[in-house]
Design an enzyme around this catalytic site. Sequence first.
Site, PDB file in Angstrom:
ATOM      1  N   ARG A  47       0.864  -1.193   0.000  1.00 22.06           N
ATOM      2  CA  ARG A  47       0.000   0.000   0.000  1.00 22.06           C
ATOM      3  C   ARG A  47       0.893   1.233   0.000  1.00 22.06           C
ATOM      4  NH1 ARG A  47      -3.392  -2.745  -1.568  1.00 22.06           N
ATOM      5  NH2 ARG A  47      -5.436  -3.228  -0.698  1.00 22.06           N
ATOM      6  N   GLU A  52      -2.553   7.493  -4.916  1.00 29.06           N
ATOM      7  CA  GLU A  52      -2.956   6.814  -6.145  1.00 29.06           C
ATOM      8  C   GLU A  52      -4.445   6.962  -6.474  1.00 29.06           C
ATOM      9  OE1 GLU A  52      -1.803   2.675  -5.136  1.00 29.06           O
ATOM     10  OE2 GLU A  52      -3.936   2.171  -5.278  1.00 29.06           O
ATOM     11  N   HIS A  71      -0.798  -0.335  -9.738  1.00 26.02           N
ATOM     12  CA  HIS A  71      -1.564  -1.277  -8.906  1.00 26.02           C
ATOM     13  C   HIS A  71      -2.059  -2.470  -9.732  1.00 26.02           C
ATOM     14  CE1 HIS A  71      -3.645  -1.260  -4.769  1.00 26.02           C
ATOM     15  NE2 HIS A  71      -3.573  -2.507  -5.198  1.00 26.02           N
TER      16      HIS A  71
HETATM   17  P1  NAD Z   1      -1.739 -11.118   5.172  1.00 26.34           P
HETATM   18  O1  NAD Z   1      -2.774 -10.617   6.127  1.00 26.34           O
HETATM   19  O2  NAD Z   1      -1.739 -12.557   4.791  1.00 26.34           O
HETATM   20  O3  NAD Z   1      -0.288 -10.775   5.742  1.00 26.34           O
HETATM   21  C1  NAD Z   1       0.062  -9.556   6.321  1.00 26.34           C
HETATM   22  C2  NAD Z   1       1.246  -9.818   7.242  1.00 26.34           C
HETATM   23  O4  NAD Z   1       1.680  -8.562   7.746  1.00 26.34           O
HETATM   24  C3  NAD Z   1       0.879 -10.701   8.443  1.00 26.34           C
HETATM   25  O5  NAD Z   1       1.835 -11.728   8.607  1.00 26.34           O
HETATM   26  C4  NAD Z   1       0.897  -9.727   9.607  1.00 26.34           C
HETATM   27  O6  NAD Z   1       1.275 -10.325  10.838  1.00 26.34           O
HETATM   28  C5  NAD Z   1       1.928  -8.724   9.132  1.00 26.34           C
HETATM   29  N1  NAD Z   1       1.848  -7.467   9.854  1.00 26.34           N
HETATM   30  C6  NAD Z   1       0.746  -6.836  10.341  1.00 26.34           C
HETATM   31  N2  NAD Z   1       1.099  -5.718  10.993  1.00 26.34           N
HETATM   32  C7  NAD Z   1       2.458  -5.646  10.917  1.00 26.34           C
HETATM   33  C8  NAD Z   1       3.403  -4.726  11.413  1.00 26.34           C
HETATM   34  N3  NAD Z   1       3.030  -3.674  12.137  1.00 26.34           N
HETATM   35  N4  NAD Z   1       4.707  -4.953  11.141  1.00 26.34           N
HETATM   36  C9  NAD Z   1       5.086  -6.037  10.422  1.00 26.34           C
HETATM   37  N5  NAD Z   1       4.234  -6.954   9.934  1.00 26.34           N
HETATM   38  C10 NAD Z   1       2.928  -6.751  10.182  1.00 26.34           C
HETATM   39  O7  NAD Z   1      -1.868 -10.185   3.887  1.00 26.34           O
HETATM   40  P2  NAD Z   1      -1.333 -10.501   2.420  1.00 26.34           P
HETATM   41  O8  NAD Z   1      -2.390 -11.231   1.661  1.00 26.34           O
HETATM   42  O9  NAD Z   1       0.032 -11.062   2.494  1.00 26.34           O
HETATM   43  O10 NAD Z   1      -1.302  -9.033   1.807  1.00 26.34           O
HETATM   44  C11 NAD Z   1      -0.392  -8.057   2.292  1.00 26.34           C
HETATM   45  C12 NAD Z   1      -0.783  -6.716   1.727  1.00 26.34           C
HETATM   46  O11 NAD Z   1      -0.566  -6.698   0.320  1.00 26.34           O
HETATM   47  C13 NAD Z   1      -2.281  -6.371   1.855  1.00 26.34           C
HETATM   48  O12 NAD Z   1      -2.564  -5.801   3.127  1.00 26.34           O
HETATM   49  C14 NAD Z   1      -2.503  -5.392   0.740  1.00 26.34           C
HETATM   50  O13 NAD Z   1      -2.292  -4.093   1.250  1.00 26.34           O
HETATM   51  C15 NAD Z   1      -1.389  -5.722  -0.259  1.00 26.34           C
HETATM   52  N6  NAD Z   1      -1.915  -6.222  -1.537  1.00 26.34           N
HETATM   53  C16 NAD Z   1      -1.549  -5.580  -2.682  1.00 26.34           C
HETATM   54  C17 NAD Z   1      -1.997  -6.049  -3.922  1.00 26.34           C
HETATM   55  C18 NAD Z   1      -1.607  -5.380  -5.217  1.00 26.34           C
HETATM   56  O14 NAD Z   1      -2.226  -5.653  -6.268  1.00 26.34           O
HETATM   57  N7  NAD Z   1      -0.596  -4.537  -5.246  1.00 26.34           N
HETATM   58  C19 NAD Z   1      -2.836  -7.173  -3.975  1.00 26.34           C
HETATM   59  C20 NAD Z   1      -3.165  -7.826  -2.779  1.00 26.34           C
HETATM   60  C21 NAD Z   1      -2.711  -7.341  -1.561  1.00 26.34           C
END
Ligand code: NAD
Length: 330
Positions: free
Chosen positions: A234, A263, A295
């Site tokens: 993000r 964005e 994105h």
């Molecule tokens: P997820 O919930 O499986 O994993 C997120 C991880 O981040 C977890 O392990 C959690 O413990 C960790 N986390 C939470 N707070 C934290 C902190 N303060 N410090 C360090 N780690 C922390 O999510 P995911 O499916 O792996 O997705 C991650 C992110 O990717 C989403 O939140 C979304 O913003 C982004 N995303 C982007 C796209 C894209 O097209 N660019 C698509 C899907 C997701």
Amino acid sequence: MRVAFFSTKKYDRESFEKWLPNYPHQISFFEAKLDQRSAILAQDHEAICAFVNDQLDKAPLEVLASQGIKLIALRCAGYNQVDLEAAKKLNLKIVRVPAYSPEAVAEHAFALILTLSRKTHKAYNRVRESNFSLEGLTGCNIHGKTIGVIGTGAIGRAFCRIAKGFGCRILAYDIFENPEMKSLGVEYCSLHELFSESSIISLHCPLTPETHHIINKKSLRRIQDGCMLINTSRGGLIETKSVISALKKGKIGFLGIDVYEQEEDLFFQNLSEQILQDEQIARLMTFPNVLITGHQAFLTREALDQIAETTLENISAFEENKELLNEVKL
Ligand code: NAD
């Protein structure tokens, strides 16, 4: 259920229409982005379906609730755009797609890394003009490098598995350590160590008050000179102003971003005939070592299928009063 679908793109419609015959729901596809004004389009529907840049803060949520909307089905994983407190007060249920091909995003992060490290974007343009010179195209190996991964959830883990295949040392920071990753050889460490020891840093944590601007003036002071920074998570994880200043000084050697703090006013639209008003993205676009995609990390056929199926399942579960496995709670 009757579902008002906001921010519709052709690829959304195609993937949902493929799955719709298996479900009793009726979808009205609207191109408009959801905000306080466009929320009126949701009248005569019981649910809405929204994406990452739709506005789901208090005011649009109030309009939706006043029109009888009961369910907000996010067709994405992140939910930082939703005012969960307001949704709870308005009795609006929120569901999401927690994991849809995490490999799609992890592979895109690697596409950014490989493009930047081997300058294939420049080579592509050169060769099209019959310029076969190699001057200025010297790259660097990924093999043997230390990669720092912030967030080892579904996407971060997929990313670590790929990095392992490249023969990298992997450092990770997460509030929860993952045993599968530890057995893969991933070394969990403090943010401080990760910043100072990594040649490449890739962000995979959600945007929360704790992670907002996790890359800022202070953390950038700790990174190695010439470090590569990748953000497919993000935009708000990065303080853009400080990153621009670190790029100017050569502190950041490469920047690959699929997401950007401002964005909402840019991405998912063709603005090629308009004057770009955003000074920061305009500045970022001038750096030869910056690669920006709009994105698109999620955008694979496999991920779109998964998004459509899970979203329709979420809506059915709500309609049938079943347990909402993918509910987002305050
Ligand atoms: P997820 O919930 O499986 O994993 C997120 C991880 O981040 C977890 O392990 C959690 O413990 C960790 N986390 C939470 N707070 C934290 C902190 N303060 N410090 C360090 N780690 C922390 O999510 P995911 O499916 O792996 O997705 C991650 C992110 O990717 C989403 O939140 C979304 O913003 C982004 N995303 C982007 C796209 C894209 O097209 N660019 C698509 C899907 C997701």
